[in-house]
Design an enzyme around this catalytic site. Sequence first.
Site, short mmCIF file in Angstrom:
data_model
loop_
_atom_site.label_atom_id
_atom_site.label_comp_id
_atom_site.label_asym_id
_atom_site.label_seq_id
_atom_site.Cartn_x
_atom_site.Cartn_y
_atom_site.Cartn_z
N LYS A 115 0.82 -1.22 0.00
CA LYS A 115 0.00 0.00 0.00
C LYS A 115 0.85 1.27 0.00
O LYS A 115 0.46 2.27 -0.58
CB LYS A 115 -1.00 0.01 1.16
CG LYS A 115 -0.43 -0.08 2.54
CD LYS A 115 -1.55 -0.15 3.58
CE LYS A 115 -1.00 -0.26 4.99
NZ LYS A 115 -0.30 -1.54 5.24
N ARG A 152 -5.65 3.00 11.69
CA ARG A 152 -5.35 1.58 11.91
C ARG A 152 -6.44 0.89 12.72
O ARG A 152 -6.47 -0.34 12.78
CB ARG A 152 -4.01 1.42 12.65
CG ARG A 152 -2.80 1.75 11.81
CD ARG A 152 -1.52 1.56 12.60
NE ARG A 152 -0.36 2.05 11.90
CZ ARG A 152 0.42 1.31 11.12
NH1 ARG A 152 0.14 0.03 10.95
NH2 ARG A 152 1.47 1.82 10.53
N ARG A 177 12.85 -10.21 1.23
CA ARG A 177 13.48 -8.88 1.26
C ARG A 177 14.88 -8.96 1.88
O ARG A 177 15.10 -9.71 2.82
CB ARG A 177 12.64 -7.92 2.11
CG ARG A 177 11.35 -7.48 1.47
CD ARG A 177 10.64 -6.53 2.42
NE ARG A 177 9.36 -6.05 1.92
CZ ARG A 177 8.53 -5.29 2.63
NH1 ARG A 177 8.85 -4.95 3.86
NH2 ARG A 177 7.39 -4.89 2.12
N ARG A 228 15.96 -8.27 7.58
CA ARG A 228 15.59 -7.50 8.77
C ARG A 228 14.73 -8.35 9.70
O ARG A 228 13.97 -9.20 9.23
CB ARG A 228 14.79 -6.26 8.36
CG ARG A 228 15.60 -5.21 7.64
CD ARG A 228 14.67 -4.08 7.19
NE ARG A 228 15.37 -3.02 6.52
CZ ARG A 228 14.82 -2.22 5.61
NH1 ARG A 228 13.57 -2.39 5.26
NH2 ARG A 228 15.52 -1.26 5.05
N ARG A 283 2.78 -9.73 13.00
CA ARG A 283 2.24 -8.47 12.47
C ARG A 283 0.91 -8.70 11.75
O ARG A 283 0.00 -7.87 11.83
CB ARG A 283 3.25 -7.81 11.53
CG ARG A 283 4.48 -7.27 12.26
CD ARG A 283 5.54 -6.78 11.29
NE ARG A 283 5.13 -5.57 10.61
CZ ARG A 283 5.75 -5.09 9.53
NH1 ARG A 283 6.75 -5.74 8.99
NH2 ARG A 283 5.33 -3.98 8.96
#
Length: 213
Positions: free
Chosen positions: A13, A88, A127, A160, A171
């Site tokens: 997003k 949120r 990533r 990470r 998450r």
Amino acid sequence: MKIIMLGAPGAGKGTQAIKIAEKYGIPHISTGDIFRANIKNGTELGKKAKEYMDKGALVPDELTCDLVVDRIHQDDCANGFVLDGFPRTIPQAEALDAALQKDNETMDFAIDIEVPDDNIVKRMGGRRACVNCGATYHIVSAPPKAEGVCDHCGGKLTIRDDDKPETVQKRLTVYHDQTQPLIDYYRKAGILHSVDGTQSLDDVFSEIVKVLG
């Protein structure tokens, strides 16, 4: 044109919000940027936010809303804005609506970028970031020229903590608990539009442009 971007962490997003802002000439507003700008400028709201952030605590809803409302009333938002990472939660959404209603305004679009959890875990697990310069890569979609080595500075590439599968799963759980209800909230408001986020970046953007008109 007042737009909210919805979607799980890693759904893309933020990337789409930047593209929307560029195409329509409206500001891309993320809460992180707002916090940093207010702290840097030493505003009263910034000082309050810094107190929480220095303790590693979440900035409370009320203060976050005050910062966002202050930002969307600035001159560059006269023709609209795209919100990324806010609201949120339902209370934040209600506070935003209440602030807009004072000016007889409402949000125009809530764009939900839909990506299955399994895809997100794979996407974020691929990533890599450079420990020296912070450049980012993806082992599938944007790999470095040499495995594990940064193209820009030759630094070592690492995964990470935020992108490790167990962290991503946590998450996603928080997202489904707290943020998923926003999808129903904006559906009831009649402004929700869902887009298939498993497509290429350009195809996702094309779908969003069709929605925005």
